[in-house]
Enzyme design. Structure first.
Site, mmCIF file in Angstrom:
data_model
loop_
_atom_site.group_PDB
_atom_site.id
_atom_site.type_symbol
_atom_site.label_atom_id
_atom_site.label_comp_id
_atom_site.label_asym_id
_atom_site.label_seq_id
_atom_site.Cartn_x
_atom_site.Cartn_y
_atom_site.Cartn_z
ATOM 1 N N GLU A 28 -110.148 14.231 -6.405
ATOM 2 C CA GLU A 28 -110.144 15.671 -6.694
ATOM 3 C C GLU A 28 -110.164 16.449 -5.387
ATOM 4 O O GLU A 28 -110.826 16.047 -4.417
ATOM 5 C CB GLU A 28 -111.363 16.031 -7.551
ATOM 6 C CG GLU A 28 -111.417 17.470 -8.015
ATOM 7 C CD GLU A 28 -112.565 17.705 -8.995
ATOM 8 O OE1 GLU A 28 -112.827 16.808 -9.837
ATOM 9 O OE2 GLU A 28 -113.217 18.753 -8.909
ATOM 10 N N ASP A 30 -110.805 20.466 -4.313
ATOM 11 C CA ASP A 30 -111.315 21.698 -4.916
ATOM 12 C C ASP A 30 -111.238 22.917 -4.002
ATOM 13 O O ASP A 30 -111.683 22.877 -2.850
ATOM 14 C CB ASP A 30 -112.799 21.533 -5.278
ATOM 15 C CG ASP A 30 -113.034 20.500 -6.352
ATOM 16 O OD1 ASP A 30 -112.086 20.161 -7.067
ATOM 17 O OD2 ASP A 30 -114.182 20.039 -6.482
ATOM 18 N N GLU A 32 -112.890 26.569 -4.729
ATOM 19 C CA GLU A 32 -113.721 27.290 -5.686
ATOM 20 C C GLU A 32 -114.243 28.575 -5.044
ATOM 21 O O GLU A 32 -114.590 28.595 -3.862
ATOM 22 C CB GLU A 32 -114.891 26.417 -6.152
ATOM 23 C CG GLU A 32 -114.433 25.175 -6.913
ATOM 24 C CD GLU A 32 -115.580 24.283 -7.346
ATOM 25 O OE1 GLU A 32 -115.495 23.712 -8.440
ATOM 26 O OE2 GLU A 32 -116.562 24.171 -6.578
ATOM 27 N N ASN A 47 -114.286 21.102 -1.680
ATOM 28 C CA ASN A 47 -114.845 19.766 -1.837
ATOM 29 C C ASN A 47 -113.693 18.769 -1.980
ATOM 30 O O ASN A 47 -112.593 19.144 -2.407
ATOM 31 C CB ASN A 47 -115.748 19.692 -3.072
ATOM 32 C CG ASN A 47 -116.752 18.551 -3.009
ATOM 33 O OD1 ASN A 47 -116.713 17.707 -2.116
ATOM 34 N ND2 ASN A 47 -117.664 18.519 -3.974
#
Length: 218
Positions: A28, A30, A32, A47
């Site tokens: 993943e 990220d 955000e 992340n």
């Protein structure tokens, strides 16, 4: 992808724009945006997960108001590096360090997702400020999505698997890395706008920082 956040009290919420594979051992990447109280700086939270393990957070304040206009948030992901950029300026790089035993996300196909979710247990002031649901609905606007990517077929064969991949003439981003000018821009952002780096959080990792931190990259 261009994103514009809607001004207002969004404390406790997270606007997420991320790529992820499936399963418990997923990869993943990220982007955000942590909700805030009106008038406070917005925090960009990044992340990277590899094989189901994350915990590689870096956070930044932006040098502009993301509610005033659209801005471009992009990810370069290839076998060599993951680079997070804002309006063409890199803010974070996670290099492939498999040679020293650090897992790197390169074997699992990812899909792109976007969501707004409740994270008032941690998102605003470490969870001190809870979501005020009277401020709902919380919204964000997107436009001009563009992707240059390898596409996985139903038989799990990548569209980049061909003779052209060897010289990257068709997919130049597969070998792209930061040039000296962009490396200097990255250092500028991290010096002036980074507010959290897991690679300096010795309290969180009392037994020693993650291996990639000791290699002086993040």
């Amino acid at each position: 992808m261009q994103l514009k956040l809607v001004p207002g009290n969004s404390a406790g919420t997270v606007t997420a724009y991320y790529m992820s594979s499936q399963g418990s051992n997923h990869d993943e990447i990220d982007f955000e945006f942590l909700g805030n109280l009106s008038g406070e700086p917005y925090t960009v939270h990044t992340n990277v997960y590899t094989q189901g393990k994350g915990g590689r957070e870096q956070q930044f304040h932006l040098w502009f108001d993301p509610t005033a206009d659209f801005h471009t948030f992009s990810v370069l992901w290839n076998p060599h590096t993951v680079v997070f950029s804002v309006d063409g300026t890199p803010i974070r790089e996670f290099k492939n360090l498999e040679k020293i035993g650090v897992p790197f996300p390169k074997t699992q196909a990812m899909r792109l997702y976007s969501s707004i979710w409740n994270a008032d247990q941690w998102a605003t002031r470490g969870g001190l400020i809870k979501t005020d649901w009277t401020q709902a609905p919380f919204t964000a606007s997107y436009r001009n999505f563009n992707a240059e990517a390898c596409i996985e077929s139903s038989s799990r064969v990548s569209s980049c698997t061909s003779a052209a991949q060897s010289n990257h003439t068709q997919w130049p981003w597969l070998s792209q890395e930061l040039d000296p000018t962009l490396e200097e821009r990255l250092k500028w952002v991290q010096k002036n706008y980074m507010i959290y780096n897991y690679c300096t959080d010795t309290k969180r990792f009392p037994q020693g920082l993650p291996q990639e931190c000791n290699a002086k990259v993040s």
